[in-house]
Design a protein around this motif. Structure first.
Motif, PDB file in Angstrom:
ATOM      1  N   ALA A  82       0.828  -1.206   0.000  1.00 12.81           N
ATOM      2  CA  ALA A  82       0.000   0.000   0.000  1.00 12.81           C
ATOM      3  C   ALA A  82       0.865   1.259   0.000  1.00 12.81           C
ATOM      4  CB  ALA A  82      -0.924  -0.008   1.215  1.00 12.81           C
ATOM      5  N   ASP A  83       1.928   1.246   0.785  1.00 12.88           N
ATOM      6  CA  ASP A  83       2.799   2.428   0.895  1.00 12.88           C
ATOM      7  C   ASP A  83       3.554   2.719  -0.392  1.00 12.88           C
ATOM      8  OD1 ASP A  83       1.969   2.706   3.487  1.00 12.88           O
ATOM      9  OD2 ASP A  83       3.763   1.824   4.392  1.00 12.88           O
ATOM     10  N   ASN A  84       3.786   1.670  -1.187  1.00 14.96           N
ATOM     11  CA  ASN A  84       4.592   1.837  -2.395  1.00 14.96           C
ATOM     12  C   ASN A  84       3.795   1.689  -3.691  1.00 14.96           C
ATOM     13  OD1 ASN A  84       7.560   2.069  -1.405  1.00 14.96           O
ATOM     14  ND2 ASN A  84       6.722   0.352  -0.206  1.00 14.96           N
ATOM     15  N   ASN A  85       2.455   1.727  -3.565  1.00 19.81           N
ATOM     16  CA  ASN A  85       1.572   1.638  -4.727  1.00 19.81           C
ATOM     17  C   ASN A  85       1.860   0.389  -5.566  1.00 19.81           C
ATOM     18  OD1 ASN A  85      -0.586   2.629  -6.269  1.00 19.81           O
ATOM     19  ND2 ASN A  85       0.787   3.636  -7.722  1.00 19.81           N
ATOM     20  N   ILE A  86       2.030  -0.729  -4.873  1.00 22.54           N
ATOM     21  CA  ILE A  86       2.303  -2.020  -5.514  1.00 22.54           C
ATOM     22  C   ILE A  86       1.072  -2.912  -5.360  1.00 22.54           C
ATOM     23  CG2 ILE A  86       3.687  -4.134  -5.351  1.00 22.54           C
ATOM     24  CD1 ILE A  86       6.019  -2.359  -4.404  1.00 22.54           C
ATOM     25  N   VAL A  87       0.642  -3.533  -6.445  1.00 18.65           N
ATOM     26  CA  VAL A  87      -0.495  -4.450  -6.382  1.00 18.65           C
ATOM     27  C   VAL A  87      -0.047  -5.747  -5.720  1.00 18.65           C
ATOM     28  CG1 VAL A  87      -2.180  -5.762  -7.725  1.00 18.65           C
ATOM     29  CG2 VAL A  87      -1.514  -3.463  -8.466  1.00 18.65           C
ATOM     30  N   LEU A  88      -0.809  -6.197  -4.729  1.00 21.19           N
ATOM     31  CA  LEU A  88      -0.501  -7.458  -4.052  1.00 21.19           C
ATOM     32  C   LEU A  88      -1.265  -8.598  -4.715  1.00 21.19           C
ATOM     33  CD1 LEU A  88       0.722  -9.162  -1.805  1.00 21.19           C
ATOM     34  CD2 LEU A  88      -1.148  -8.434  -0.301  1.00 21.19           C
ATOM     35  N   LEU A  89      -0.521  -9.588  -5.198  1.00 24.79           N
ATOM     36  CA  LEU A  89      -1.105 -10.806  -5.768  1.00 24.79           C
ATOM     37  C   LEU A  89      -0.999 -11.890  -4.698  1.00 24.79           C
ATOM     38  CD1 LEU A  89       0.667 -10.649  -9.262  1.00 24.79           C
ATOM     39  CD2 LEU A  89      -1.553  -9.674  -8.614  1.00 24.79           C
ATOM     40  N   ARG A 119      -7.427  -0.176   4.378  1.00 25.21           N
ATOM     41  CA  ARG A 119      -8.739  -0.491   3.801  1.00 25.21           C
ATOM     42  C   ARG A 119      -8.971   0.150   2.432  1.00 25.21           C
ATOM     43  NH1 ARG A 119     -11.748   1.209   7.814  1.00 25.21           N
ATOM     44  NH2 ARG A 119     -11.374  -0.713   8.971  1.00 25.21           N
ATOM     45  N   ASP A 120      -8.591   1.393   2.283  1.00 24.07           N
ATOM     46  CA  ASP A 120      -8.859   2.090   1.027  1.00 24.07           C
ATOM     47  C   ASP A 120      -7.624   2.257   0.144  1.00 24.07           C
ATOM     48  OD1 ASP A 120     -11.556   2.478   1.776  1.00 24.07           O
ATOM     49  OD2 ASP A 120     -11.006   4.241   2.964  1.00 24.07           O
ATOM     50  N   ARG A 121      -6.475   1.738   0.605  1.00 20.51           N
ATOM     51  CA  ARG A 121      -5.235   1.987  -0.148  1.00 20.51           C
ATOM     52  C   ARG A 121      -4.633   0.747  -0.788  1.00 20.51           C
ATOM     53  NH1 ARG A 121      -0.635   3.907   1.999  1.00 20.51           N
ATOM     54  NH2 ARG A 121      -0.944   2.791   3.964  1.00 20.51           N
ATOM     55  N   LEU A 122      -4.888  -0.430  -0.207  1.00 21.02           N
ATOM     56  CA  LEU A 122      -4.261  -1.644  -0.734  1.00 21.02           C
ATOM     57  C   LEU A 122      -4.973  -2.117  -1.994  1.00 21.02           C
ATOM     58  CD1 LEU A 122      -2.201  -3.981  -0.429  1.00 21.02           C
ATOM     59  CD2 LEU A 122      -3.977  -5.212   0.849  1.00 21.02           C
ATOM     60  N   GLN A 123      -4.223  -2.280  -3.073  1.00 20.22           N
ATOM     61  CA  GLN A 123      -4.743  -2.884  -4.301  1.00 20.22           C
ATOM     62  C   GLN A 123      -4.419  -4.378  -4.247  1.00 20.22           C
ATOM     63  OE1 GLN A 123      -4.004  -0.214  -7.941  1.00 20.22           O
ATOM     64  NE2 GLN A 123      -2.451   0.462  -6.494  1.00 20.22           N
ATOM     65  N   LEU A 124      -5.447  -5.202  -4.258  1.00 24.49           N
ATOM     66  CA  LEU A 124      -5.268  -6.624  -3.967  1.00 24.49           C
ATOM     67  C   LEU A 124      -6.011  -7.497  -4.971  1.00 24.49           C
ATOM     68  CD1 LEU A 124      -4.588  -9.053  -2.006  1.00 24.49           C
ATOM     69  CD2 LEU A 124      -6.702  -8.441  -0.786  1.00 24.49           C
ATOM     70  N   ILE A 125      -5.328  -8.554  -5.405  1.00 24.23           N
ATOM     71  CA  ILE A 125      -5.976  -9.619  -6.174  1.00 24.23           C
ATOM     72  C   ILE A 125      -5.670 -10.936  -5.469  1.00 24.23           C
ATOM     73  CG2 ILE A 125      -6.198 -10.780  -8.400  1.00 24.23           C
ATOM     74  CD1 ILE A 125      -5.203  -8.250  -9.750  1.00 24.23           C
ATOM     75  N   SER A 126      -6.721 -11.627  -5.041  1.00 22.77           N
ATOM     76  CA  SER A 126      -6.565 -12.888  -4.304  1.00 22.77           C
ATOM     77  C   SER A 126      -6.934 -14.059  -5.204  1.00 22.77           C
ATOM     78  CB  SER A 126      -7.458 -12.901  -3.065  1.00 22.77           C
ATOM     79  OG  SER A 126      -7.185 -11.795  -2.235  1.00 22.77           O
ATOM     80  N   PHE A 127      -6.229 -15.179  -5.006  1.00 21.87           N
ATOM     81  CA  PHE A 127      -6.438 -16.362  -5.848  1.00 21.87           C
ATOM     82  C   PHE A 127      -6.763 -17.588  -4.999  1.00 21.87           C
ATOM     83  CE2 PHE A 127      -3.398 -13.568  -7.907  1.00 21.87           C
ATOM     84  CZ  PHE A 127      -3.910 -13.444  -9.191  1.00 21.87           C
ATOM     85  N   GLY A 142      -9.930 -25.563 -12.010  1.00 25.52           N
ATOM     86  CA  GLY A 142     -10.938 -24.555 -11.717  1.00 25.52           C
ATOM     87  C   GLY A 142     -10.467 -23.679 -10.570  1.00 25.52           C
ATOM     88  N   GLY A 143     -10.936 -22.464 -10.519  1.00 24.01           N
ATOM     89  CA  GLY A 143     -10.557 -21.564  -9.445  1.00 24.01           C
ATOM     90  C   GLY A 143     -11.138 -20.187  -9.694  1.00 24.01           C
ATOM     91  N   TYR A 144     -10.722 -19.236  -8.886  1.00 20.94           N
ATOM     92  CA  TYR A 144     -11.225 -17.888  -9.073  1.00 20.94           C
ATOM     93  C   TYR A 144     -10.216 -16.874  -8.557  1.00 20.94           C
ATOM     94  CZ  TYR A 144     -12.416 -17.911  -4.060  1.00 20.94           C
ATOM     95  OH  TYR A 144     -12.365 -17.993  -2.699  1.00 20.94           O
ATOM     96  N   MET A 145     -10.411 -15.622  -8.968  1.00 20.40           N
ATOM     97  CA  MET A 145      -9.646 -14.504  -8.437  1.00 20.40           C
ATOM     98  C   MET A 145     -10.641 -13.445  -7.992  1.00 20.40           C
ATOM     99  SD  MET A 145      -8.173 -12.983 -12.041  1.00 20.40           S
ATOM    100  CE  MET A 145      -7.749 -11.367 -11.450  1.00 20.40           C
ATOM    101  N   GLU A 146     -10.295 -12.755  -6.900  1.00 17.38           N
ATOM    102  CA  GLU A 146     -11.134 -11.664  -6.405  1.00 17.38           C
ATOM    103  C   GLU A 146     -10.314 -10.384  -6.409  1.00 17.38           C
ATOM    104  OE1 GLU A 146     -13.753 -10.262  -2.515  1.00 17.38           O
ATOM    105  OE2 GLU A 146     -12.173 -11.759  -2.286  1.00 17.38           O
ATOM    106  N   THR A 147     -10.889  -9.318  -6.961  1.00 14.47           N
ATOM    107  CA  THR A 147     -10.196  -8.034  -6.993  1.00 14.47           C
ATOM    108  C   THR A 147     -10.724  -7.131  -5.881  1.00 14.47           C
ATOM    109  OG1 THR A 147     -11.777  -7.150  -8.595  1.00 14.47           O
ATOM    110  CG2 THR A 147      -9.781  -8.168  -9.473  1.00 14.47           C
ATOM    111  N   TYR A 148      -9.817  -6.392  -5.270  1.00 12.06           N
ATOM    112  CA  TYR A 148     -10.177  -5.489  -4.162  1.00 12.06           C
ATOM    113  C   TYR A 148      -9.427  -4.171  -4.368  1.00 12.06           C
ATOM    114  CZ  TYR A 148     -10.482  -3.700   0.637  1.00 12.06           C
ATOM    115  OH  TYR A 148     -10.714  -2.924   1.756  1.00 12.06           O
ATOM    116  N   ASN A 149     -10.170  -3.084  -4.440  1.00 14.76           N
ATOM    117  CA  ASN A 149      -9.598  -1.755  -4.699  1.00 14.76           C
ATOM    118  C   ASN A 149      -8.853  -1.699  -6.042  1.00 14.76           C
ATOM    119  OD1 ASN A 149     -10.547  -0.515  -2.398  1.00 14.76           O
ATOM    120  ND2 ASN A 149      -8.683  -0.840  -1.215  1.00 14.76           N
TER     121      ASN A 149
END
Length: 314
Positions: A82-89, A119-127, A142-149
């Motif tokens: 979040a502090d470095n504007n990096i997307v977390l996979l 809460r409002d700063r982390l860019q997250l994609i969960s698998f 089969g599977g899924y990914m969820e995007t957050y922010n």
């Protein structure tokens, strides 16, 4: 940024897509945990090499290392991103495979929504995946990914990419549906489902402890507890002669060791060098999926082979 050791598909995809890989090392001496200090160091080095870090991959529970990250460790990673504007996979495909009662699985999204500063700063994609983990149906993809922010435009492009592949096979869709929403507690299959699930989990938990204890009892092999996933990732000590012979054969020492293990015992392991590891470390990845009696025999074979191999190249 990807963890070292890592699941090799990450480095392969980065290369395929024309990206550049930056490894951050997991600390084996502290149970394969992650240090924000190391993350910051790797980021600074990358900036000095004119690299622009876009994303960071976190594997929790770990593959190949088998660790389960603490709430604090996950929070550190989320904060760094979040502090470095990096997307977390966040690769969480082994989230059901947790064997330590004092180290529950904590998702990156849980941490994000519970922390005001994230809460409002982390860019997250969960698998998550049905091909791995407790269900472990490796042949049913089969599977899924969820995007957050994640920006709506980016989400639209991801949807287009997914749509371009038409759809996954019916089997994979069915298994993913069952993984997300299992049998109804009042349904006729509930008792059998719980019984089978419980037996699978208890068996994995039992064998994870069995393998760790068995490998640690062998002189020259050290293995951190396998708190999650389905792998053990021990380090091994080899005599100088083995190093010299491996160099002659143009192989890494752990590759030569793994081939010898396969030829002598029939046990197939993956050399740790294939996952990346600290310079000078030698090891392999093995699993504890086989039945108890098979694992007991395998531990004995690990010991017999290691003694034989070290004596041969002493």
């Amino acid at each position: 940024m990807i963890p070292i050791p890592q699941y090799p598909i990450y480095s392969a995809l980065i290369t395929l897509l024309g990206g550049r890989q930056v490894g951050y090392e997991l600390d084996e001496g502290k149970g394969w945990t992650i240090s924000r200090k190391d993350l910051e160091k790797r980021l600074d080095i990358s900036k000095g090499e004119d690299m622009n870090i876009k994303a960071l991959a976190m594997i929790n529970p770990g593959n190949p290392t088998g660790q389960v990250l603490s709430y604090e460790a996950v929070r550190e990673i989320c904060g760094f991103c979040a502090d470095n504007n990096i997307v977390l996979l966040s690769d969480e495909v082994y989230q059901r495979n947790v064997y330590s009662e004092d180290r529950p699985f904590v998702s990156a999204k849980k941490v994000a929504v519970e922390c005001d500063e994230l809460r409002d700063r982390l860019q997250l994609i969960s698998f998550h995946s049905t091909s791995k983990g407790l269900i472990g149906e490796c042949g049913r993809r089969g599977g899924y990914m969820e995007t957050y922010n994640i920006d709506q435009y980016v989400q639209a492009q991801l949807y287009k990419l997914a749509s371009a592949g038409l759809c996954s096979g019916v089997n994979g869709q069915i298994m993913t549906s069952l993984m997300v929403k299992g049998p109804d507690e009042k349904g006729e299959s509930w008792d059998l489902f719980r019984e089978e699930e419980g037996q699978i989990m208890e068996g994995l938990k039992r064998r994870s402890a069995m393998v760790t204890k068995g490998l640690n009892a062998i002189p020259g092999i050290a293995c951190e507890p396998a708190s999650g996933a389905m792998y053990a990732f021990p380090s091994i000590e080899l005599p100088p002669g083995a190093h010299a012979e491996a160099a002659k054969r143009n192989k890494t020492p752990d590759t030569m060791y793994a081939i010898s293990l396969l030829e002598e015992t029939g046990i197939c392991v993956v050399p740790a060098s294939g996952f990346g590891q600290k310079k000078g470390r030698i090891g392999f990845r093995t699993t504890f999926l086989p039945k108890d009696d098979v694992m007991e025999k395998a531990i004995g074979e690990f010991e017999r082979h290691h003694k034989m191999f070290c004596e041969k190249w002493a």
